[in-house]
Design a protein around this motif. Structure first.
Motif, PDB file in Angstrom:
ATOM      1  N   MET A   1       0.839  -1.163   0.000  1.00  0.00           N
ATOM      2  CA  MET A   1       0.000   0.000   0.000  1.00  0.00           C
ATOM      3  C   MET A   1       0.890   1.235   0.000  1.00  0.00           C
ATOM      4  O   MET A   1       1.856   1.303   0.734  1.00  0.00           O
ATOM      5  N   LEU A   2       0.533   2.212  -0.813  1.00  0.00           N
ATOM      6  CA  LEU A   2       1.355   3.401  -1.012  1.00  0.00           C
ATOM      7  C   LEU A   2       0.606   4.649  -0.558  1.00  0.00           C
ATOM      8  O   LEU A   2      -0.602   4.762  -0.747  1.00  0.00           O
ATOM      9  N   ARG A   3       1.330   5.589   0.045  1.00  0.00           N
ATOM     10  CA  ARG A   3       0.792   6.880   0.460  1.00  0.00           C
ATOM     11  C   ARG A   3       1.944   7.871   0.553  1.00  0.00           C
ATOM     12  O   ARG A   3       3.091   7.485   0.394  1.00  0.00           O
ATOM     13  N   ASP A   4       1.645   9.147   0.831  1.00  0.00           N
ATOM     14  CA  ASP A   4       2.723  10.077   1.145  1.00  0.00           C
ATOM     15  C   ASP A   4       2.646  10.385   2.639  1.00  0.00           C
ATOM     16  O   ASP A   4       1.929   9.720   3.374  1.00  0.00           O
ATOM     17  N   TYR A   5       3.378  11.372   3.120  1.00  0.00           N
ATOM     18  CA  TYR A   5       3.430  11.642   4.553  1.00  0.00           C
ATOM     19  C   TYR A   5       2.101  12.146   5.100  1.00  0.00           C
ATOM     20  O   TYR A   5       1.880  12.130   6.294  1.00  0.00           O
ATOM     21  N   VAL A   6       1.197  12.608   4.225  1.00  0.00           N
ATOM     22  CA  VAL A   6      -0.055  13.197   4.682  1.00  0.00           C
ATOM     23  C   VAL A   6      -1.284  12.405   4.252  1.00  0.00           C
ATOM     24  O   VAL A   6      -2.183  12.178   5.042  1.00  0.00           O
ATOM     25  N   LYS A   7      -1.342  11.971   3.002  1.00  0.00           N
ATOM     26  CA  LYS A   7      -2.567  11.378   2.462  1.00  0.00           C
ATOM     27  C   LYS A   7      -2.285  10.099   1.691  1.00  0.00           C
ATOM     28  O   LYS A   7      -1.226   9.914   1.116  1.00  0.00           O
ATOM     29  N   SER A   8      -3.312   9.267   1.676  1.00  0.00           N
ATOM     30  CA  SER A   8      -3.325   8.122   0.771  1.00  0.00           C
ATOM     31  C   SER A   8      -4.233   8.487  -0.396  1.00  0.00           C
ATOM     32  O   SER A   8      -4.893   9.518  -0.378  1.00  0.00           O
ATOM     33  N   LEU A   9      -4.253   7.633  -1.371  1.00  0.00           N
ATOM     34  CA  LEU A   9      -5.200   7.768  -2.484  1.00  0.00           C
ATOM     35  C   LEU A   9      -6.052   6.509  -2.541  1.00  0.00           C
ATOM     36  O   LEU A   9      -6.214   5.886  -3.576  1.00  0.00           O
ATOM     37  N   LYS A  10      -6.624   6.153  -1.379  1.00  0.00           N
ATOM     38  CA  LYS A  10      -7.401   4.908  -1.303  1.00  0.00           C
ATOM     39  C   LYS A  10      -8.605   4.918  -2.225  1.00  0.00           C
ATOM     40  O   LYS A  10      -9.111   3.877  -2.588  1.00  0.00           O
ATOM     41  N   HIS A  11      -9.052   6.103  -2.631  1.00  0.00           N
ATOM     42  CA  HIS A  11     -10.178   6.169  -3.565  1.00  0.00           C
ATOM     43  C   HIS A  11      -9.733   5.900  -5.002  1.00  0.00           C
ATOM     44  O   HIS A  11     -10.566   5.743  -5.883  1.00  0.00           O
ATOM     45  N   SER A  12      -8.428   5.838  -5.205  1.00  0.00           N
ATOM     46  CA  SER A  12      -7.850   5.429  -6.495  1.00  0.00           C
ATOM     47  C   SER A  12      -7.026   4.168  -6.245  1.00  0.00           C
ATOM     48  O   SER A  12      -5.880   4.040  -6.677  1.00  0.00           O
ATOM     49  N   TRP A  13      -7.621   3.256  -5.530  1.00  0.00           N
ATOM     50  CA  TRP A  13      -6.961   2.060  -5.008  1.00  0.00           C
ATOM     51  C   TRP A  13      -6.155   1.295  -6.053  1.00  0.00           C
ATOM     52  O   TRP A  13      -4.961   1.084  -5.885  1.00  0.00           O
ATOM     53  N   ALA A  14      -6.783   0.871  -7.107  1.00  0.00           N
ATOM     54  CA  ALA A  14      -6.131  -0.022  -8.075  1.00  0.00           C
ATOM     55  C   ALA A  14      -5.027   0.661  -8.868  1.00  0.00           C
ATOM     56  O   ALA A  14      -4.059   0.021  -9.244  1.00  0.00           O
ATOM     57  N   GLU A  15      -5.168   1.963  -9.094  1.00  0.00           N
ATOM     58  CA  GLU A  15      -4.192   2.623  -9.954  1.00  0.00           C
ATOM     59  C   GLU A  15      -3.114   3.390  -9.204  1.00  0.00           C
ATOM     60  O   GLU A  15      -2.026   3.598  -9.741  1.00  0.00           O
ATOM     61  N   ALA A  16      -3.383   3.804  -7.938  1.00  0.00           N
ATOM     62  CA  ALA A  16      -2.441   4.706  -7.285  1.00  0.00           C
ATOM     63  C   ALA A  16      -2.211   4.416  -5.807  1.00  0.00           C
ATOM     64  O   ALA A  16      -1.625   5.232  -5.104  1.00  0.00           O
ATOM     65  N   SER A  17      -2.647   3.258  -5.337  1.00  0.00           N
ATOM     66  CA  SER A  17      -2.472   2.969  -3.920  1.00  0.00           C
ATOM     67  C   SER A  17      -1.991   1.540  -3.659  1.00  0.00           C
ATOM     68  O   SER A  17      -1.043   1.339  -2.914  1.00  0.00           O
ATOM     69  N   TYR A  18      -2.640   0.572  -4.276  1.00  0.00           N
ATOM     70  CA  TYR A  18      -2.357  -0.824  -3.977  1.00  0.00           C
ATOM     71  C   TYR A  18      -1.288  -1.385  -4.912  1.00  0.00           C
ATOM     72  O   TYR A  18      -1.413  -1.305  -6.134  1.00  0.00           O
ATOM     73  N   VAL A  19      -0.237  -1.939  -4.298  1.00  0.00           N
ATOM     74  CA  VAL A  19       0.831  -2.622  -5.035  1.00  0.00           C
ATOM     75  C   VAL A  19       0.695  -4.104  -4.710  1.00  0.00           C
ATOM     76  O   VAL A  19       1.092  -4.542  -3.632  1.00  0.00           O
TER      77      VAL A  19
END
Length: 147
Positions: A1-19
């Protein structure tokens, strides 16, 4: 799971959050590139990679003033769904040791029955769920501050 120091992009799960497979470097890089593209100028700090965990509840948002939990609410993403049985004992001393005037801690129940800290925030980006009235929220904070 990927995020930055402040926010995740869980609403863009498949393309920008879940590895799905961190060993697949081209796929992991593609997710990271998309994350950076979507966050744009809002990207904060650096990339954070966490192991994916299976959760059995929605998140609960807890509100802390001077190390004391003053309110437990639903998470703003699921305002109508407050998990029950939230166990704060396991984190209370840790939150108090931070010695911060105000924080939020988001918790969720893992599949193994352990309450997991998903995120700790300093309140700058901690939304109040619509299911908690402003009056309830303000009364909790005012009560904690002795006002």
């Amino acid at each position: 799971m990927l995020r930055d120091y402040v926010k995740s992009l869980k609403h863009s799960w498949a393309e920008a959050s879940y590895v799905p497979d961190a060993a697949n470097l081209p796929a992991a890089r593609a997710v990271a590139r998309r994350f950076l593209e979507l966050r744009g100028e809002d990207f904060a700090g650096g990339l954070v990679v966490r192991a994916f965990e299976q959760f059995t509840t929605t998140e609960a948002r807890t509100w802390w003033v001077h190390g004391q939990c003053i309110l437990v609410t639903a998470h703003p993403d699921t305002p109508g769904d407050l998990p029950t049985g939230t166990n704060l004992q396991s984190i209370a001393s840790t939150v108090a040791a931070l010695d911060l005037p105000f924080v939020t801690v988001d918790l969720v129940l893992r599949a193994d029955g352990v309450w997991r800290v998903v995120e700790l925030g300093d309140g700058q980006v901690s939304d109040r769920p619509k299911s908690t009235s402003p009056a309830t929220f303000i009364a909790a904070i005012a009560g904690a501050l002795g006002d």
